[in-house]
Design an enzyme around this catalytic site. Structure first.
Site, short mmCIF file in Angstrom:
data_model
loop_
_atom_site.label_atom_id
_atom_site.label_comp_id
_atom_site.label_asym_id
_atom_site.label_seq_id
_atom_site.Cartn_x
_atom_site.Cartn_y
_atom_site.Cartn_z
N GLU A 3 44.73 37.28 45.89
CA GLU A 3 44.98 36.06 46.07
C GLU A 3 44.37 35.27 44.98
OE1 GLU A 3 47.71 34.59 47.40
OE2 GLU A 3 47.40 32.60 46.91
N ASP A 4 43.26 35.59 44.69
CA ASP A 4 42.43 34.87 43.67
C ASP A 4 41.96 35.26 42.47
OD1 ASP A 4 42.56 33.04 45.80
OD2 ASP A 4 40.44 33.55 46.53
#
Ligand code: MN
Length: 735
Positions: free
Chosen positions: A91-92
């Site tokens: 996600e990051d």
């Protein structure tokens, strides 16, 4: 760990380094490959999150380390730890699921992928503070795929709750609220008490700060007194247990702030009224020791009536086992005493996680684990199957989840002792649908604790319930929607009703189609449509083809069995046969037996040995009674010269025949009721029941007449009757 007070702190929590995590999992992960997987995951996560800081100020990698630390304290396996370390990378950062798959394998990739999807969905939410039912449904769906996803998600959320201080009060409240609505019920249902209670306390701290602080203050205020009372109680108990040479260790802990909060603000108790603010726990070696200790405690202290609970004999659905009792100590304080073994204690603290904590050397099989957990926690299976139903709104799904699963606190037994969980107010009909959709659809009544009851009977914990079904049951109707309390039953009922409506429509079509097919054949043979309808409506013909009505026959023709030709053949044969015989044949039209050389004579079945289709039979020529059919081994006709060979007709309909039987049992209360219930559950009609008790040995002989279509069915009846507790034999009677 003893070194914890030297660690840097964040929000009152120690901050762990990778070395601390390593020290923890090295205790139970011994294999090189397992250790390497976790270490590789850490290095990759640290590299990818490098240079990024959390709102609370520390490097981002601190968060995945803490998540993995929580997982390691549950003794999670290498794949779960690696997934915990990598859970935010996709996600990051620029890491992809495919890269994770190629380096760490399918399991880690699947867990990270599911967590990423849950995360993304929440980020795309319209308003931050809004908890959309649809979101929650998707969270559950994502988690249902693999239980390890739930574990990592719970650890992730727990660490976020520990570090909420740096967020705005709105975000704090939103996350706390979601934790209480979605995550603590899951932790509870999985029995992961350590995570559940910490999450609850932390959520309360942000949602109800004043109440949280006031309870905390009250607890601190009583602390000194409590310690004194507790120490003397523990000492006394220890002395007695030493004396009895029973192995034990003792723990005590204050009830969680959240559980006190619930009792005070949701149930209306004052702080002083909450008896068991303090619980003492005695952990011993064996189950037997548990009961011994209970006996000793009750002999020494006054137990409070109604507070004893045996969760060893009857574990909670989340597998929790323990003996609970509340006692008045010497100084007048009230304590809850929990008694359990080491294994029970481990399960009490970490629930399902304890059950499948990583075991070195055993081949880890996630599929088996998933199956295992679903078997152990059947609510989870319900939940997974509910998640699979894509129709219905997200609101319905969430309502069903919270009503049927999280609020299920009535425990009802099947006759075989299986526990079925139901929400308060649930009825025998809900129970039927919990057993199986089919059982629900065909339910006609139930027995609860041996008594016949209707389907709207409300069940309570401890009831033993058995559902009576009938294949000819008309099935669900709109009234059932009022009777059912569980959303899952309601949704099945709605489905069954709409399915039936749809099939009524197609039924008409099938009748029409079948009739047209027949007419094409019959017209060729010179029959008019009116004559065909009349001939095909005759009872004997319908019986011969095993259908209930002419419409049913047309539907059967539409389904290609029987063919119209078979119908014509039947009618022609009958017409030919009838012509020469009509004058003299008097044999009863429903006679199921053919006697060679016996045509035209009255035939009846003997009452002494009650023959049924499937039995070997003979015809006995008796004066004035025509031919009486006996079983071949009936002593009443043995060695007689007046016997004729007899056979059962091959085209028997659906008739049933009376058979006299006798069942032998050890007498007990409700024996007769259980026998009757067993028969009716198999749709067997019974008459003339006579029971004869032999006082000397308490044996009970039960004679009855049952109605069965054939010998094979009768065998099944005996089998079922022998399954009734106390019954040890059964046989057919010959008078
Ligand atoms: Mn996270």
């Amino acid at each position: 760990m003893g070194t914890e007070n030297k660690l840097p702190m964040n929000g009152g929590y120690p901050m762990h380094g990778f070395e601390d995590l390593k020290a923890l999992y090295f205790v139970y992960i011994k294999s090189e490959s397992g250790r390497k997987m976790v270490e590789d995951a850490y290095h990759l996560a640290a590299e990818k999150h490098a240079g990024v800081y959390r709102k609370s100020g520390e490097p981002y990698i601190q968060h995945p380390i803490e998540v993995a630390y929580i997982l390691a304290s549950l003794e999670a396996g290498p794949a779960t730890l690696a997934a915990g370390l990598l859970h935010d990378t996709v996600e990051d950062t620029d890491l992809t699921v495919e890269e994770i798959r190629s380096r760490f394998g399918d399991d880690v990739a699947l867990i990270v992928d599911s967590l990423t999807k849950i995360q993304r969905m929440k980020l795309s939410r319209r308003k931050e503070s809004d908890f959309e039912a649809e979101d929650h449904r998707k969270i559950f769906l994502g988690m249902a795929r693999d239980v390890r996803v739930i574990l990592v998600k719970l650890a992730d959320r727990l660490h976020n709750l520990r570090t909420l201080d740096s967020l705005t009060p709105e975000r704090q409240k939103a996350i706390a609220k979601e934790s209480l609505e979605v995550f603590t019920p899951i932790a509870h249902r999985l029995g992961i008490y350590t995570i559940q209670s910490e999450m609850e306390d932390l959520s309360l701290k942000y949602l109800e700060p004043e109440k949280y602080q006031s309870i905390l203050a009250l607890l601190n205020q009583r602390e000194a007194n409590r310690q004194e009372s507790l120490t003397s109680l523990k000492k006394r108990i220890a002395d007695i247990l030493f004396e009895h040479k029973i192995p034990f260790r003792m723990e005590s802990r204050v009830k969680s702030i959240y559980s006190i909060y619930r009792k005070m603000y949701q149930k209306g108790y004052t702080f002083d009224e909450i008896y068991d603010v303090l619980a003492i726990r005695i952990i011993t070696a064996t189950e037997m020791n548990c009961y011994e200790i209970l006996g000793i405690i009750h002999a020494t202290y006054k137990p409070i009536p109604g507070r004893f609970k045996d969760y060893i004999a009857m574990p909670k659905p989340n597998m929790y086992q323990s003996l609970h009792t509340s006692i008045v100590s010497g100084d007048g304080n009230i304590y809850e005493v929990q008694i359990r073994t080491e294994e029970m204690d481990k399960i009490a603290e970490t629930g399902i996680a304890a059950h499948w904590r990583y075991k070195e050397g055993e081949n880890y099989n996630p599929k088996e684990e998933q199956r295992d957990i679903e078997e152990k926690l059947h609510w989870f299976r319900d939940f997974v199957s509910m998640s699979g139903e894509q129709d219905g709104s997200a609101e319905d799904f969430m309502a069903a989840l919270s009503n049927d699963i999280f609020n299920a606190n009535v425990y009802v037994f099947t006759p075989l002792g299986k526990v079925i969980e139901l929400p308060t107010g649930a009825t025998t009909l809900d129970f039927a649908y919990k057993i199986h959709t089919k059982v629900g659809d065909q339910a006609v009544g139930a027995t609860v604790n041996g008594a016949l009851v209707p389907l709207n009977t409300v069940l309570k914990t401890g009831d033993v319930c058995e559902i009576k079904t009938s294949k000819s049951s008309p099935g669900p109707n709109l009234g059932w929607l009022e009777i059912a309390k569980t959303n899952s039953a309601k949704s099945h009922i709605k489905k069954a009703i709409s399915k039936r409506e749809a099939s009524l429509e197609s039924r008409e079509n099938l009748v029409k189609k079948g009739r047209e097919t027949c007419l094409a054949y019959f017209e060729k043979e010179g029959f008019g449509s009116g004559e065909m309808d009349r001939l095909l409506g005759e009872e004997k013909l319908l019986e011969n083809f095993h259908v209930e009505s002419r419409d049913a026959l047309y539907m059967a023709v539409a389904a290609k069995s029987p063919t119209p030709q078979a119908l014509l053949d039947y009618l022609n044969v009958k017409r030919e046969k009838r012509k020469p015989r009509l004058a003299k044949v008097q044999s009863s039209p429903s006679c199921p037996v053919e006697i060679s050389g016996g045509s035209g004579v009255m035939i009846s079945l003997a009452h002494c040995c009650t023959p049924i289709p499937g039995d070997h039979i003979v015809g006995f020529v008796s004066k004035g009674k025509g031919i009486v059919v006996h079983r071949a081994n009936c002593p009443n006709v043995k060695d007689s010269a007046r016997l004729l060979p007899a056979t059962w007709r091959s085209d028997l309909g659906v008739a049933t025949y009376p058979v006299d039987i006798e069942v032998y049992a050890n007498d007990r209360p409700n024996l007769l009721a259980d026998l009757l219930v067993t028969l009716s559950s198999k749709n067997i009609v019974c008459s003339d029941l006579k029971a004869h008790l032999i006082k000397e040995n308490m044996n009970c002989n039960v004679m009855m007449t049952v109605y069965v279509p054939d010998a094979l069915t009768l065998e099944g009846v005996f089998l079922a009757l022998k399954g009734v507790r106390g019954v040890y034999d059964g046989r057919r009677l010959i008078h």
